[in-house]
Motif scaffolding. Structure first.
Motif, PDB file in Angstrom:
ATOM      1  N   ALA A 238      72.960  19.790  77.686  1.00  0.00           N
ATOM      2  CA  ALA A 238      72.895  20.535  78.950  1.00  0.00           C
ATOM      3  C   ALA A 238      74.003  20.108  79.904  1.00  0.00           C
TER       4      ALA A 238
ATOM      5  N   ALA B  72      74.676  20.095  83.934  1.00  0.00           N
ATOM      6  CA  ALA B  72      74.013  20.224  85.246  1.00  0.00           C
ATOM      7  C   ALA B  72      75.054  20.081  86.349  1.00  0.00           C
TER       8      ALA B  72
ATOM      9  N   SER C 131      71.829  23.226  89.546  1.00  0.00           N
ATOM     10  CA  SER C 131      71.861  24.226  88.481  1.00  0.00           C
ATOM     11  C   SER C 131      71.875  23.522  87.128  1.00  0.00           C
ATOM     12  N   ILE C 132      70.984  23.950  86.219  1.00  0.00           N
ATOM     13  CA  ILE C 132      70.888  23.354  84.893  1.00  0.00           C
ATOM     14  C   ILE C 132      71.102  24.454  83.848  1.00  0.00           C
ATOM     15  N   ASN C 133      72.058  24.233  82.958  1.00  0.00           N
ATOM     16  CA  ASN C 133      72.342  25.199  81.893  1.00  0.00           C
ATOM     17  C   ASN C 133      72.194  24.500  80.542  1.00  0.00           C
ATOM     18  N   PRO C 134      70.988  24.593  79.946  1.00  0.00           N
ATOM     19  CA  PRO C 134      70.765  23.907  78.675  1.00  0.00           C
ATOM     20  C   PRO C 134      71.179  24.758  77.474  1.00  0.00           C
TER      21      PRO C 134
ATOM     22  N   LYS D 128      61.694  25.846  76.588  1.00  0.00           N
ATOM     23  CA  LYS D 128      62.762  25.855  77.599  1.00  0.00           C
ATOM     24  C   LYS D 128      62.260  25.314  78.932  1.00  0.00           C
ATOM     25  N   GLU D 129      61.056  25.688  79.348  1.00  0.00           N
ATOM     26  CA  GLU D 129      60.492  25.199  80.607  1.00  0.00           C
ATOM     27  C   GLU D 129      60.294  23.685  80.561  1.00  0.00           C
TER      28      GLU D 129
ATOM     29  N   GLU E 167      63.801  21.997  80.756  1.00  0.00           N
ATOM     30  CA  GLU E 167      64.377  22.022  82.103  1.00  0.00           C
ATOM     31  C   GLU E 167      63.631  21.088  83.043  1.00  0.00           C
ATOM     32  N   SER E 168      62.302  21.013  82.900  1.00  0.00           N
ATOM     33  CA  SER E 168      61.517  20.105  83.735  1.00  0.00           C
ATOM     34  C   SER E 168      61.883  18.655  83.457  1.00  0.00           C
TER      35      SER E 168
ATOM     36  N   ARG F 113      65.389  17.964  84.817  1.00  0.00           N
ATOM     37  CA  ARG F 113      65.390  17.875  86.275  1.00  0.00           C
ATOM     38  C   ARG F 113      64.945  16.485  86.740  1.00  0.00           C
TER      39      ARG F 113
END
Length: 204
Positions: A84, A86, A117-120, A144-145, A148-149, A152
């Motif tokens: 990812a 970020a 902003s996170i782009n995995p 995906k959730e 991203e969690s 973060r």
């Protein structure tokens, strides 16, 4: 004789009056010129301050379903590898300022909140699934959730946000140097910035 003295006095008053008006006019024009320069430079500085970081994670995903009164179960699982990128940014075009031309002071009244902003990039390996329990779109969304969690939380615990603040301060220092070089003062929320080090004490 009295008329001559009176005439000289009138002439001197006119001369000094004209010089005073010219001086006031020059000061006013210089003030307007400096104000225009500051406003122009503020627009030039209005860009995104971005700090980027790369992160790699490996997750193991598994889901099991039971059928026929829990007599049978069907499992699906996969190895998930995440790379990812970020970024944390401040949109300096949203910085709010006020110019007090009379007191030669530029006041910063608002600094925008940072945007994370996170782009995995998610890749799946060793996927195993049964006919009765296969991967669906909801599974991929759930993964995906979770990714991203988790990212973060990791980013918040890293130095990425601090680095972004340092980049922001370096941009604000440009504004301080500009105002200081023109004989102006810089303030943040009515608190004067006397030296560059005072920028580090600002609570964002």
């Amino acid at each position: 004789m009295r008329n001559i003295v009176f005439g000289i006095v009138i002439a001197m008053v006119l001369v000094f009056g004209l010089r005073y008006c010219e001086h006031q006019k020059d000061e006013r024009e210089q003030l307007e010129f400096n104000t225009a320069i500051i406003q122009k430079q503020l627009k030039n500085v209005g860009k995104l301050v971005v700090t980027e970081g790369n992160y790699a994670e490996v997750y193991s995903y598994a889901d099991s379903k039971k059928f026929y009164f829990d007599m049978f179960s069907s499992e699906k699982k996969a190895l998930v590898i995440v790379n990812a990128k970020a970024s944390i940014s401040y949109d300096l075009s949203e910085v709010e300022t006020k110019i007090d031309a009379e007191n030669k002071t530029l006041m910063i009244t608002k600094i925008p909140e940072p945007d994370l902003s996170i782009n995995p990039n998610i890749e799946y390996y060793d996927i195993e699934q049964d006919y009765l329990n296969q991967f669906s779109a909801s599974d991929y969304n759930k993964i995906k959730e979770r990714v991203e969690s988790s990212l973060r939380e990791k980013i918040e615990a890293s130095e990425l946000r601090l680095n972004a603040q340092n980049r922001l301060i370096s941009e604000l220092q440009k504004i301080y140097v500009l105002t200081n070089s023109m004989g102006w003062k810089l303030a943040y929320n009515d608190k004067p910035i006397i030296k560059e080090e005072d920028l580090n004490a600002i609570k964002f």
